[in-house]
Design a protein around this motif. Sequence first.
Motif, short mmCIF file in Angstrom:
data_model
loop_
_atom_site.label_atom_id
_atom_site.label_comp_id
_atom_site.label_asym_id
_atom_site.label_seq_id
_atom_site.Cartn_x
_atom_site.Cartn_y
_atom_site.Cartn_z
N UNK A 37 0.88 -1.17 0.00
CA UNK A 37 0.00 0.00 0.00
C UNK A 37 0.92 1.22 0.00
N UNK A 38 0.96 1.88 -1.13
CA UNK A 38 1.93 2.97 -1.29
C UNK A 38 1.23 4.31 -1.48
N UNK A 39 1.45 5.21 -0.54
CA UNK A 39 1.02 6.59 -0.74
C UNK A 39 1.98 7.26 -1.71
N UNK A 40 1.50 8.25 -2.40
CA UNK A 40 2.37 8.98 -3.33
C UNK A 40 3.63 9.41 -2.60
N UNK A 41 4.81 9.02 -3.11
CA UNK A 41 6.06 9.33 -2.41
C UNK A 41 6.27 10.83 -2.22
N UNK A 42 6.94 11.18 -1.14
CA UNK A 42 7.21 12.59 -0.85
C UNK A 42 8.00 13.25 -1.98
N UNK A 43 8.89 12.49 -2.61
CA UNK A 43 9.77 13.08 -3.63
C UNK A 43 9.03 13.46 -4.91
N UNK A 44 7.84 12.90 -5.13
CA UNK A 44 7.09 13.23 -6.35
C UNK A 44 5.76 13.89 -6.03
N UNK A 45 5.53 14.18 -4.75
CA UNK A 45 4.23 14.71 -4.35
C UNK A 45 3.95 16.09 -4.96
N UNK A 46 5.00 16.81 -5.35
CA UNK A 46 4.81 18.14 -5.94
C UNK A 46 4.25 18.08 -7.35
N UNK A 47 4.33 16.90 -7.99
CA UNK A 47 3.85 16.80 -9.37
C UNK A 47 2.85 15.67 -9.60
#
Length: 523
Positions: free
Chosen positions: A435-445
């Motif tokens: 179960x993967x939430x949108x990673x912090x490193x790509x959350x801006x896009x």
Amino acid sequence: MDVYNFLVDVGCCNRCILAYCGHRVLKDYECQDVIQTKIQKYISEKDPSSSSEPVGVDTKEEPTGDEQNGLVSSSYANEEDKGTTGHLSKKPKPSNCITCLDLLNEGCTSAHIEKMSEVIKDGDYDAKCFSVVVSLPLTLPLRIHVVWASLLLKFPEFSKEHRSEHITLVKDVWKNVVGPKIESLTKKNFLTGQNIDFCLQVHPTYLYDSEDCKILDKLCSEMFTYRRQHPKKFSKEVYTRSAVDQVLKSFSDEELIKIIPEPPPSKAGLSYEKMFCTHASVYVAGRYNKYSRELPQTPWFVEGERRIESSVQELICHLVTTEIKADSIKFSSSGREDVDVRCLGRGRPFVIELINPHRIHLSEAEMTKLQNEINSSTDEVKVNDLQIVSKSDISNLKEGEEEKTKSYCALCIIPEGHDSQLLDQLKDIKSLTLHQKTPLRVLHRRPLATRNRAIYKLSTSPLDNHFFKLHLTTQAGTYIKEFVHGDLGRTTPNLGSILGQQVDIVALDVEDVELDWPPARNR
């Protein structure tokens, strides 16, 4: 003769008159003698009492000037209106056809045909066939609609069968007259119909087009006032073909003629300055390997500033675009790897859409040569299986995106160290749902969401007491880095939670994208 005289008095040229009669044999519009004969036949059939003398021109002399261009009379511009126009007022004949503004006359002359042929030649396309596409000023459908309305009110028995397709007929007549002549000058085959890849685009303009369209404000001022008040919403276009059609179709003929009793005057002919060629996109597919950990897949800009000098896309597409002479490109692939991730094995499938290509006929040997040139130009990227594919084939690239599997090898580290027993517990895992939430490193896009992803195979190869290799086969779209380090608990379960130790990732390689497309070529 009454319908014929009506259209003559309105100011229609012979080709337009034949179009109003609904004649659909395009070849008959090429020769003025045939046009006269067909009009005469129509008149004889509809009005047996009419004279059998040919109409439109004096048959004792060869037609000259405007008559050769298809105008009804050599005194077309000066002769006083002696017929009965019904709802149309009597006035001197216009010098240009009131309906087509001489598209079907001057627009078919040798001078214009030579000009169109030069546009094709100067474009330097290697296409063997061509079609012609014409986009008419908005005043033409307006004019045709008004003449039809007045004609049907004057002659209720007149067939309106071809009214709805009149604009299409005008375009087809023009294309059928000029197309074969352009063919003889360019040595390319002229084709009609849909889906012809190479087209000559002709956009005749009329100096008074906007002025003519303002007449429509009398019919629907609210619509066009609103469009003027919201220019961004309508791309600053107050009058469009769809808007004009919408207004004209919303009024009966009687209502229309009361407000617009006649078409706008033909103050000038059409200008043919806006002409250009277009070719349907060509699609080049292949697979690429990426060996650098400092190379993005596509150009990387942050706030308008370039972060890294090149990209996979540019290293591949520069030579392809140069060879095929395309105006621009669109690059797509089956997923993408991060800038610091290598792509090994068979490589990642990709496709390049080459927009408006000038060269489309490349042999297999030429594609192999192009592939070799790309590979010899850089040591960061290698291309395999380069080939031209059809548009329908590229759907394979995106179909079943989440059902595809991908294989990875990750170099991992356990800072506190590990023994063989710690890693052995991973052997018992046959499959795993993350179960993967949108990673912090790509959350801006990318939007915030929780995605379920599957790991199908998992194994390890210890290197020393701290480092080990992690081999995975996963569902496409799985965030591997986040599975390893957990992303602050945003991916569950993760490798750290399974082992009960802090785990981090040092390097990652894509080892296979399990998509058998495009077809493998001999290497």
